[in-house]
Design an enzyme around this catalytic site. Structure first.
Site, PDB file in Angstrom:
ATOM      1  CE  LYS A 159      -1.753   1.508   4.110  1.00 59.50           C
ATOM      2  NZ  LYS A 159      -1.423   2.906   4.465  1.00 59.50           N
ATOM      3  CG  ASN A 160       2.171   2.754   3.548  1.00 58.24           C
ATOM      4  OD1 ASN A 160       1.029   3.082   3.242  1.00 58.24           O
ATOM      5  ND2 ASN A 160       2.538   2.522   4.803  1.00 58.24           N
ATOM      6  CB  CYS A 172      -5.428  10.429  12.004  1.00 65.59           C
ATOM      7  SG  CYS A 172      -3.799   9.746  12.204  1.00 65.59           S
ATOM      8  NE  ARG A 229       0.045  10.160  10.511  1.00 62.67           N
ATOM      9  CZ  ARG A 229      -0.357   9.181   9.716  1.00 62.67           C
ATOM     10  NH1 ARG A 229      -1.508   8.597   9.936  1.00 62.67           N
ATOM     11  NH2 ARG A 229       0.370   8.787   8.701  1.00 62.67           N
ATOM     12  CG  ASP A 281       2.985   1.237   9.627  1.00 64.72           C
ATOM     13  OD1 ASP A 281       2.515   2.071  10.417  1.00 64.72           O
ATOM     14  OD2 ASP A 281       3.288   1.513   8.446  1.00 64.72           O
ATOM     15  NE  ARG A 305      -7.370   4.102   5.570  1.00 66.68           N
ATOM     16  CZ  ARG A 305      -6.966   5.244   6.086  1.00 66.68           C
ATOM     17  NH1 ARG A 305      -7.435   5.639   7.241  1.00 66.68           N
ATOM     18  NH2 ARG A 305      -6.085   5.994   5.445  1.00 66.68           N
TER      19      ARG A 305
HETATM   20  N1  EPU Z   1       6.128  14.510  11.245  1.00 65.34           N
HETATM   21  C1  EPU Z   1       6.317  15.850  11.541  1.00 65.34           C
HETATM   22  N2  EPU Z   1       6.250  16.760  10.518  1.00 65.34           N
HETATM   23  C2  EPU Z   1       6.028  16.383   9.231  1.00 65.34           C
HETATM   24  C3  EPU Z   1       5.849  15.021   8.941  1.00 65.34           C
HETATM   25  C4  EPU Z   1       5.909  14.112   9.979  1.00 65.34           C
HETATM   26  O1  EPU Z   1       6.513  16.225  12.695  1.00 65.34           O
HETATM   27  O2  EPU Z   1       5.975  17.256   8.349  1.00 65.34           O
HETATM   28  C5  EPU Z   1       6.190  13.510  12.332  1.00 65.34           C
HETATM   29  C6  EPU Z   1       4.889  12.720  12.481  1.00 65.34           C
HETATM   30  O3  EPU Z   1       3.960  13.398  13.286  1.00 65.34           O
HETATM   31  C7  EPU Z   1       5.378  11.427  13.088  1.00 65.34           C
HETATM   32  C8  EPU Z   1       6.756  11.246  12.450  1.00 65.34           C
HETATM   33  O4  EPU Z   1       7.131  12.532  11.950  1.00 65.34           O
HETATM   34  O5  EPU Z   1       5.529  11.592  14.473  1.00 65.34           O
HETATM   35  C9  EPU Z   1       6.812  10.253  11.311  1.00 65.34           C
HETATM   36  O6  EPU Z   1       5.731  10.455  10.418  1.00 65.34           O
HETATM   37  P1  EPU Z   1       5.822  10.208   8.854  1.00 65.34           P
HETATM   38  O7  EPU Z   1       5.649  11.514   8.157  1.00 65.34           O
HETATM   39  O8  EPU Z   1       7.039   9.416   8.544  1.00 65.34           O
HETATM   40  O9  EPU Z   1       4.546   9.346   8.584  1.00 65.34           O
HETATM   41  P2  EPU Z   1       3.690   9.364   7.248  1.00 65.34           P
HETATM   42  O10 EPU Z   1       4.592   9.646   6.116  1.00 65.34           O
HETATM   43  O11 EPU Z   1       2.504  10.237   7.432  1.00 65.34           O
HETATM   44  C10 EPU Z   1       4.012   6.857   6.629  1.00 65.34           C
HETATM   45  C11 EPU Z   1       3.108   5.685   6.405  1.00 65.34           C
HETATM   46  C12 EPU Z   1       2.515   5.257   7.741  1.00 65.34           C
HETATM   47  C13 EPU Z   1       3.687   4.874   8.670  1.00 65.34           C
HETATM   48  C14 EPU Z   1       4.639   6.052   8.805  1.00 65.34           C
HETATM   49  C15 EPU Z   1       5.868   5.753   9.620  1.00 65.34           C
HETATM   50  C16 EPU Z   1       2.310   6.067   4.163  1.00 65.34           C
HETATM   51  C17 EPU Z   1       1.185   6.411   3.265  1.00 65.34           C
HETATM   52  N3  EPU Z   1       2.062   6.076   5.477  1.00 65.34           N
HETATM   53  O12 EPU Z   1       3.201   7.876   7.191  1.00 65.34           O
HETATM   54  O13 EPU Z   1       1.724   4.104   7.493  1.00 65.34           O
HETATM   55  O14 EPU Z   1       3.190   4.533   9.938  1.00 65.34           O
HETATM   56  O15 EPU Z   1       5.066   6.495   7.505  1.00 65.34           O
HETATM   57  O16 EPU Z   1       6.552   4.676   9.086  1.00 65.34           O
HETATM   58  O17 EPU Z   1       3.399   5.768   3.706  1.00 65.34           O
HETATM   59  C18 EPU Z   1      -0.009   2.577   7.889  1.00 65.34           C
HETATM   60  O18 EPU Z   1       0.266   2.047   6.801  1.00 65.34           O
HETATM   61  O19 EPU Z   1      -0.786   2.041   8.724  1.00 65.34           O
HETATM   62  C19 EPU Z   1       0.602   3.869   8.235  1.00 65.34           C
HETATM   63  C20 EPU Z   1       0.114   4.667   9.189  1.00 65.34           C
END
Ligand code: EPU
Length: 419
Positions: free
Chosen positions: A22-23, A117, A122, A306, A398
């Site tokens: 998915k990701n 969420c 996030r 995850d 999802r």
């Molecule tokens: N964060 C910030 N600022 C930002 C972006 C992130 O402070 O601009 C913080 C977040 O709040 C969090 C940390 O950085 O505490 C890491 O978040 P990240 O941005 O890496 O998460 P994401 O990109 O929103 C993806 C996956 C998630 C997975 C996370 C961590 C996708 C579509 N989603 O989310 O997948 O948990 O990376 O590995 O790639 C899932 O599949 O169930 C899922 C939640």
């Protein structure tokens, strides 16, 4: 709303094939917006988040053809709408991934600001700061991010904190920027590498994929390509944990073993037997004593957040006490109160869960709160005595393709109750 009914106590046995990730699929779909050439994608999983992304792209003007056997073909020659509306972004935060490509290719975009969420607040400040560093003008009005740039220009940007979709957004934007972009403290997740491979096949100039420094030399245009999506390491590891939990014997095919090192190491440390048949095939057995371990989630190559919920279930049934620390998201223990209703002995203090292993869990009605939490409840149900009825299972659709069918193929007693 559908529910899932599990009657626990049967060891999982047999063979299943792991789906595309998915990701990895979500950013690659968004990347297609960088070109008017046709993209042909294979190994795309059938998931609700993928459907949401296809719907979002459709309202931008993408023509997407889905063929069960041939895969997905995307024609973005008629993009006319640059807005990602609240209704779609609020159902899937990964919608933010269209921001970098639309801005880089069309010089404008409006995206509903994703809210918090179930797993934390996030923020997306890194996505916005990075695009600003590349020359974008960004303002926030009425809940929308409005971004404009005639042409993005290369920049040096350091992520703090490291972010997966933030890295993906800036990587995509940088491919069409003028000059060189250097992204430091970039995410090293296999899904970022998969995206970089797809972009490279489209003609992008990227160095360092899989390391924390990405160097991108912008090009004037990208073309279509064929790309095969990487295997889903979170789905694979969820089935590995399920095999160990039920003291089963499971054969997983179409995995990517190299992306599974952290969960393999933890499961082996707990006493599971894992045989690497080849780099795409694993056999998992869990018939000995399973010992509790400590665990701390961290960005790749560390232990994935995850899989934290699923591992909590396994430690709940292990011998001894384990301490699980969640360092990636601030609120990712919502599943604990449901697991406690099934008899798990878990105490949460801040970002740490102290888990004392119990001899058994007992089935109960429980409620899913997010995608991986719902997977953990299914796993708990497979190992528990009696019946577990899980509601709000739309979360599981999802990110897990036909989970109950795959588990039934492994001899689990599980069924979906439509309603
Ligand atoms: N964060 C910030 N600022 C930002 C972006 C992130 O402070 O601009 C913080 C977040 O709040 C969090 C940390 O950085 O505490 C890491 O978040 P990240 O941005 O890496 O998460 P994401 O990109 O929103 C993806 C996956 C998630 C997975 C996370 C961590 C996708 C579509 N989603 O989310 O997948 O948990 O990376 O590995 O790639 C899932 O599949 O169930 C899922 C939640």
């Amino acid at each position: 709303m559908d529910k899932i009914l599990v009657r626990g106590g049967r060891p999982l046995t047999g063979s299943i094939s792991i789906s595309g990730a998915k990701n990895a699929t979500l950013p690659v779909l968004a990347a297609s917006l960088l070109t008017t050439g046709r993209l042909h994608l294979s190994n795309i999983p059938h998931l609700r988040d993928v459907t949401t992304m296809v719907e979002l792209m459709g309202q931008h003007g993408s023509a997407i053809t889905i063929d069960e056997k041939l895969g997905v073909e995307i024609d973005n020659s008629q993009i006319t709408n640059f807005t990602a509306p609240y209704e779609l972004v609020s159902t899937m935060r990964a919608s933010i991934l269209v921001m970098g490509p639309l801005l880089a290719r069309y010089g404008q975009t409006e995206i509903s600001l994703p809210g918090g969420c179930a797993i934390g607040s996030r923020p997306v400040n890194m996505h916005l700061d990075g695009l600003k560093a590349m020359g974008a003008e960004i303002d926030l009005t009425a809940g929308y991010i409005r971004a404009r740039a005639k042409r993005l220009r290369g920049a040096r940007f350091i992520f703090d904190p490291v972010t997966v979709t933030g890295t993906e957004n800036l990587l995509m934007a940088a491919t069409l920027a003028q000059g060189q972009t250097i992204l430091e403290n970039a995410a090293r997740e296999p899904e970022v590498v998969d995206l970089a491979q797809c972009l490279t096949a489209m003609g992008a100039k990227i160095h360092g994929a899989g390391t924390s420094t990405l160097i991108i030399d912008g090009v004037d245009e990208l073309s279509g390509c064929h790309h095969d999506i990487i295997s889903d390491r979170i789905e694979a590891a969820t089935f590995m944990i399920a095999a160990v939990l039920t003291k089963g014997n499971v054969h997983l095919t179409k995995v990517n073993v190299d992306t599974l090192r952290a969960p393999i190491d933890k499961l082996v440390a707990m006493g599971a037997q894992i045989e690497e048949i080849d780099d795409r095939t694993l056999r998992i057995q869990g018939n000995g004593t399973i010992e509790a371990i400590d665990l701390e989630t961290s960005p790749y190559p560390g232990f994935p957040t995850d899989l934290q919920a699923q591992m909590l279930v396994l430690i709940s049934l292990a011998k001894g006490t384990g301490v699980v620390t969640e360092t990636v998201f601030e609120n990712r223990f919502m599943h604990v109160s449901e697991l406690q209703r099934m008899g798990a002995n878990i105490r949460v203090r801040g970002n740490t869960a102290i888990v004392r292993g119990s001899p058994k869990l007992v089935g109960a009605p429980v409620m899913a709160t997010d995608l991986r939490a719902s997977a953990s409840l299914v796993l708990a149900g497979l190992a528990a005595e009696g019946e577990t009825l899980i509601s709000r299972v739309y979360h599981i659709d999802r990110g897990y393709e036909r989970i109950e069918e795959k588990l039934r193929a492994l001899d689990a007693d599980i069924q979906r109750i439509s309603g």
